[in-house]
Design an enzyme around this catalytic site. Structure first.
Site, PDB file in Angstrom:
ATOM      1  CB  CYS A   1     -14.861   7.123  14.861  1.00 45.37           C
ATOM      2  SG  CYS A   1     -16.555   6.887  15.447  1.00 45.37           S
TER       3      CYS A   1
ATOM      4  CB  VAL B   1      -4.572   2.830  -9.919  1.00 42.27           C
ATOM      5  CG1 VAL B   1      -4.124   1.682  -9.028  1.00 42.27           C
ATOM      6  CG2 VAL B   1      -4.614   4.131  -9.132  1.00 42.27           C
ATOM      7  CD  GLU B   2       1.900   6.841  -9.614  1.00 39.78           C
ATOM      8  OE1 GLU B   2       2.869   6.281  -9.059  1.00 39.78           O
ATOM      9  OE2 GLU B   2       1.254   7.764  -9.094  1.00 39.78           O
TER      10      GLU B   2
ATOM     11  CG  ASP C   1     -12.478   3.866  13.253  1.00 41.90           C
ATOM     12  OD1 ASP C   1     -12.444   3.452  14.421  1.00 41.90           O
ATOM     13  OD2 ASP C   1     -13.453   4.467  12.775  1.00 41.90           O
TER      14      ASP C   1
END
Length: 153
Positions: free
Chosen positions: A51, A73-74, A58
């Site tokens: 936060c 994406v790897e 959070d």
């Protein structure tokens, strides 16, 4: 974005968790099914950030869906990127949309959406959604499968 003609930086390596999202490097590799329209889903059910007001943790369940373009994406680099938010102060909206936009800007998929299903803060759950535009025609886009927060009931 890394050069996709070289091996990923993180895969098979002992890589420490980046200390911030800005420090994190996402790796992209060539799409093994270039020209095919398909959906990739990543779920991070134990995502955490801080936060920006209280510094307290959070928690969220993130779901990232995308239709790859030339690269994907790897996953280890994505895991490290998402983990770097453990020390990052940000409102739910900034964190969720920022993750989606960074992936979209760097990877350049045909389409991307992210759902951030955040657990209650101050007694109010906050869900944040972002997508790059309309899904391509013919792409099967299943429901993200995360129910709205119901508390104990």
């Amino acid at each position: 974005m890394t050069d996709t003609s070289i091996a990923p930086l993180h895969l098979g390596q002992n890589v420490p968790l980046p200390t911030s999202p800005e420090e994190a490097v996402l790796d992209y590799v060539p799409n093994p099914r270039q020209g095919s329209l398909y959906l990739v889903r990543f779920a991070a059910p134990e995502f955490t950030s801080l936060c920006p007001v209280t510094g307290q943790p959070d928690f969220a369940h993130l779901v990232i869906d995308y239709a790859p373009g030339e690269t994907i994406v790897e996953s280890k680099s994505l895991k490290l990127f998402l983990g770097s938010f453990r020390n990052h102060n940000g409102f739910h909206e900034d964190v969720t949309v920022g993750i989606g936009q960074r992936l979209f800007d760097e990877m350049k998929p045909r389409w991307l959406r992210i759902g951030g299903y955040w657990y209650p803060r101050g007694g109010i759950p906050i869900d944040v959604f972002w997508q790059s535009g309309a899904a391509p025609e013919g792409l099967w886009v299943p429901d993200q499968g995360v129910q709205g927060y119901r508390g104990r009931g």
